[in-house]
Motif scaffolding. Structure first.
Motif, PDB file in Angstrom:
ATOM      1  N   LEU A 194       0.809  -1.188   0.001  1.00 45.55           N
ATOM      2  CA  LEU A 194      -0.048   0.001  -0.120  1.00 45.55           C
ATOM      3  C   LEU A 194       0.952   0.968  -0.141  1.00 45.55           C
ATOM      4  O   LEU A 194       1.939   1.225   0.570  1.00 45.55           O
ATOM      5  N   GLY A 195       0.594   2.155  -0.743  1.00 46.17           N
ATOM      6  CA  GLY A 195       1.332   3.507  -0.940  1.00 46.17           C
ATOM      7  C   GLY A 195       0.852   4.271   0.210  1.00 46.17           C
ATOM      8  O   GLY A 195       0.524   4.106   1.332  1.00 46.17           O
ATOM      9  N   ASP A 196       1.217   5.838   0.247  1.00 43.56           N
ATOM     10  CA  ASP A 196       0.964   6.778   1.280  1.00 43.56           C
ATOM     11  C   ASP A 196      -0.224   7.261   1.025  1.00 43.56           C
ATOM     12  O   ASP A 196      -0.914   7.178   0.045  1.00 43.56           O
ATOM     13  N   ASN A 197      -0.901   7.793   2.130  1.00 40.68           N
ATOM     14  CA  ASN A 197      -2.333   8.471   2.414  1.00 40.68           C
ATOM     15  C   ASN A 197      -3.628   7.628   1.743  1.00 40.68           C
ATOM     16  O   ASN A 197      -4.274   8.034   0.819  1.00 40.68           O
ATOM     17  N   CYS A 198      -3.471   6.297   2.282  1.00 43.41           N
ATOM     18  CA  CYS A 198      -4.660   5.633   1.951  1.00 43.41           C
ATOM     19  C   CYS A 198      -5.588   5.755   3.095  1.00 43.41           C
ATOM     20  O   CYS A 198      -5.114   5.619   4.262  1.00 43.41           O
ATOM     21  N   ILE A 199      -6.753   5.717   2.678  1.00 40.87           N
ATOM     22  CA  ILE A 199      -7.758   5.731   3.711  1.00 40.87           C
ATOM     23  C   ILE A 199      -8.943   4.522   3.652  1.00 40.87           C
ATOM     24  O   ILE A 199      -9.460   4.539   2.284  1.00 40.87           O
ATOM     25  N   PHE A 200      -9.144   3.969   4.510  1.00 36.69           N
ATOM     26  CA  PHE A 200     -10.000   2.689   4.368  1.00 36.69           C
ATOM     27  C   PHE A 200     -11.093   3.076   5.384  1.00 36.69           C
ATOM     28  O   PHE A 200     -10.991   3.063   6.629  1.00 36.69           O
ATOM     29  N   GLU A 201     -12.508   3.301   5.102  1.00 31.02           N
ATOM     30  CA  GLU A 201     -13.571   3.438   5.993  1.00 31.02           C
ATOM     31  C   GLU A 201     -14.016   2.321   6.552  1.00 31.02           C
ATOM     32  O   GLU A 201     -13.685   1.343   6.203  1.00 31.02           O
ATOM     33  N   GLN A 202     -15.009   2.660   7.386  1.00 30.44           N
ATOM     34  CA  GLN A 202     -15.469   1.590   8.329  1.00 30.44           C
ATOM     35  C   GLN A 202     -16.105   0.218   7.749  1.00 30.44           C
ATOM     36  O   GLN A 202     -16.524   0.400   6.663  1.00 30.44           O
ATOM     37  N   ASP A 203     -16.059  -0.836   8.516  1.00 27.09           N
ATOM     38  CA  ASP A 203     -16.902  -1.944   8.076  1.00 27.09           C
ATOM     39  C   ASP A 203     -16.345  -2.742   6.861  1.00 27.09           C
ATOM     40  O   ASP A 203     -17.238  -3.151   6.039  1.00 27.09           O
ATOM     41  N   GLY A 204     -15.009  -2.457   6.574  1.00 26.81           N
ATOM     42  CA  GLY A 204     -14.194  -3.293   5.449  1.00 26.81           C
ATOM     43  C   GLY A 204     -13.740  -4.458   5.587  1.00 26.81           C
ATOM     44  O   GLY A 204     -13.310  -4.878   6.751  1.00 26.81           O
ATOM     45  N   GLU A 205     -13.762  -5.286   4.484  1.00 26.07           N
ATOM     46  CA  GLU A 205     -12.897  -6.258   4.551  1.00 26.07           C
ATOM     47  C   GLU A 205     -11.854  -6.372   3.325  1.00 26.07           C
ATOM     48  O   GLU A 205     -12.374  -6.153   2.024  1.00 26.07           O
ATOM     49  N   LEU A 206     -10.670  -7.023   3.475  1.00 29.05           N
ATOM     50  CA  LEU A 206      -9.722  -7.195   2.460  1.00 29.05           C
ATOM     51  C   LEU A 206      -8.924  -8.584   2.864  1.00 29.05           C
ATOM     52  O   LEU A 206      -8.565  -8.662   3.930  1.00 29.05           O
ATOM     53  N   THR A 207      -8.851  -9.298   1.735  1.00 26.49           N
ATOM     54  CA  THR A 207      -8.240 -10.580   1.814  1.00 26.49           C
ATOM     55  C   THR A 207      -7.423 -10.747   0.702  1.00 26.49           C
ATOM     56  O   THR A 207      -7.739 -10.549  -0.446  1.00 26.49           O
ATOM     57  N   ILE A 216      -1.748  -1.302  -3.980  1.00 23.08           N
ATOM     58  CA  ILE A 216      -2.690  -0.498  -4.012  1.00 23.08           C
ATOM     59  C   ILE A 216      -1.642   0.826  -3.949  1.00 23.08           C
ATOM     60  O   ILE A 216      -0.737   0.793  -2.866  1.00 23.08           O
ATOM     61  N   GLY A 217      -1.901   1.838  -4.626  1.00 18.51           N
ATOM     62  CA  GLY A 217      -1.034   2.934  -4.822  1.00 18.51           C
ATOM     63  C   GLY A 217      -1.259   4.052  -3.871  1.00 18.51           C
ATOM     64  O   GLY A 217      -1.918   3.723  -2.591  1.00 18.51           O
ATOM     65  N   SER A 218      -0.960   5.274  -4.236  1.00 23.33           N
ATOM     66  CA  SER A 218      -0.926   6.192  -2.954  1.00 23.33           C
ATOM     67  C   SER A 218      -2.344   7.093  -3.511  1.00 23.33           C
ATOM     68  O   SER A 218      -2.890   7.259  -4.436  1.00 23.33           O
ATOM     69  N   ASN A 219      -2.640   7.814  -2.081  1.00 30.13           N
ATOM     70  CA  ASN A 219      -3.756   8.900  -2.277  1.00 30.13           C
ATOM     71  C   ASN A 219      -4.962   7.985  -2.841  1.00 30.13           C
ATOM     72  O   ASN A 219      -5.943   8.397  -3.916  1.00 30.13           O
ATOM     73  N   ILE A 220      -5.330   7.004  -1.878  1.00 28.70           N
ATOM     74  CA  ILE A 220      -6.603   6.305  -2.370  1.00 28.70           C
ATOM     75  C   ILE A 220      -7.565   6.363  -1.240  1.00 28.70           C
ATOM     76  O   ILE A 220      -7.330   6.437  -0.148  1.00 28.70           O
ATOM     77  N   LEU A 221      -8.943   6.452  -1.614  1.00 28.76           N
ATOM     78  CA  LEU A 221      -9.905   6.458  -0.598  1.00 28.76           C
ATOM     79  C   LEU A 221     -10.855   5.085  -0.929  1.00 28.76           C
ATOM     80  O   LEU A 221     -11.344   5.053  -2.218  1.00 28.76           O
ATOM     81  N   PHE A 222     -11.316   4.275   0.166  1.00 29.39           N
ATOM     82  CA  PHE A 222     -12.071   3.183   0.010  1.00 29.39           C
ATOM     83  C   PHE A 222     -13.520   3.625   0.709  1.00 29.39           C
ATOM     84  O   PHE A 222     -13.070   3.851   2.137  1.00 29.39           O
ATOM     85  N   GLY A 223     -14.696   3.732   0.531  1.00 31.65           N
ATOM     86  CA  GLY A 223     -15.614   4.028   1.264  1.00 31.65           C
ATOM     87  C   GLY A 223     -15.970   2.917   2.198  1.00 31.65           C
ATOM     88  O   GLY A 223     -15.600   1.923   1.960  1.00 31.65           O
TER      89      GLY A 223
END
Length: 359
Positions: A194-207, A216-223
């Motif tokens: 994962l790059g810099d400045n990544c935001i992952f909002e609540q109730d998420g799953e990653l496998t 995943i690059g930089s400056n990313i937002l996942f809702g």
């Protein structure tokens, strides 16, 4: 099972079985591997296997787990499986003591929080390491020889758990933000960057599955309520400066097998074909709410995916796609994170291009 895990288990058995009968818990590829190695290296014959799956029992070579009850004086048990608390409880009830009477290839999960680390660093006897600030996160090691490295200025809320198996490598940049109620799961031999400045909002799953890769690059937002799954041997690659709205699903498998009745062959998830499965999303892509991106998805830079879309093929740069299945509805567009702007000056020039056709 990795060769070093096999050898460690074999050495433990040889030291402790004291010429008792060797019984292996679980009839699977790993148990067959251990049985073969015991005989070839030390002449130790497996007396029989036991399994809780009644469909595997034949009364001779594979028997019920009840077969070993109260027999620790005569039997040494080997468990070449993932750690299960229920197995330990059953063995204890049967009168078996750890190491003296049984050898487990997996250790009890190790839960690490910030207060258990020494100056942003952790390591254990199983070869696992953490370097960096895990903030309020809980890291659970379930295997051996894995490393997670996290950059500076981490902001992780409560109830965030990261599960890590064998030989996993996780590298995370600076300014990571993870909101509450999040679960990440990294299976053996997975690689996550994962790059810099990544935001992952609540109730998420990653496998990230076995031998899979997520970048995943930089400056990313996942809702909120994102669901990202890279299945065994597959790949997910996301560029820089992307936005993903709420309830977005990205996955490289269908979750179940489909067969051709005539040929009897798997037509969607054969293991030998898994390395071809990928989702690639380039720089500056905006994915709307409740979209699904399946394997074979490739979205070029500067594009937008409309809400509720299903994507499963390649699309060009600087276009709007929407629908189920998705199709192009507009070309030659550019977009900005800022709302209600009257001109295109706010858009970075490197993301302003006419749409090009893809092969």
């Amino acid at each position: 099972m990795k060769s070093y895990r096999v050898q460690t288990l074999i050495e433990c058995i040889v030291r402790n079985y004291n010429n008792r009968k060797v019984v292996i818990w679980g009839k699977c590829d790993s148990s067959d591997m251990i049985s073969k190695a015991l005989y070839e290296q030390h002449g130790i014959v497996t007396e029989y296997f036991i399994d809780s799956n009644t469909n595997l029992l034949n009364g001779t070579t594979v028997r019920s787990v009840m077969e070993i009850d109260r027999k620790s004086n005569d039997i040494y048990v080997v468990i070449p499986l993932r750690y299960h608390k229920s197995i330990i409880e059953r063995l204890t009830a049967f009168g078996y003591k750890e190491v003296n009477d049984y050898a487990y290839s997996s250790h009890k999960p190790i839960s690490i929080t910030k207060d258990k680390m020494d100056d942003y660093s952790y390591s254990d006897i199983f070869g696992n390491k953490i370097v960096g600030d895990i903030s309020n996160c809980k890291v659970i090691f379930r295997g051996y020889n894995s490393t997670i490295t996290i950059g500076n200025s981490t902001n992780i809320q409560e109830n965030v758990e990261i599960y890590i198996d064998d030989d996993v490598n996780v590298s995370i940049g600076n300014n990571l933000t993870i909101f509450k109620n999040t679960k990440w799961n990294f299976l053996p031999d997975s690689l996550v960057t994962l790059g810099d400045n990544c935001i992952f909002e609540q109730d998420g799953e990653l496998t990230c599955g076995r031998n899979a890769e997520i970048t995943i690059g930089s400056n990313i937002l996942f809702g909120c309520r994102y669901w990202i799954v890279a299945s065994i041997q597959s790949r997910i690659k996301i560029g820089n400066d992307c936005l993903f709205s709420r309830d977005v699903m990205i996955r490289t498998n269908d979750g179940h097998s489909i067969f051709d009745i005539n040929t009897k062959k798997n037509i969607n998830s054969a293991l030998k074909e898994q390395y071809k499965k990928s989702v690639i999303i380039s720089d500056h892509v905006w994915v709307g709410a409740k979209c699904t991106c399946l394997y074979n998805t490739k979205i070029h830079s500067g594009s937008i995916v409309g809400a509720h879309s299903l994507v499963k093929r390649e699309f060009p740069n600087n276009c709007i796609i929407a629908g189920s299945p998705a199709k192009i509805i507009r070309r030659d567009i550019a977009w900005s994170k800022e709302n209600n702007r009257d001109n295109m000056d706010i858009v970075n020039e490197k993301y302003i291009h006419y749409t090009l056709e893809v092969n």
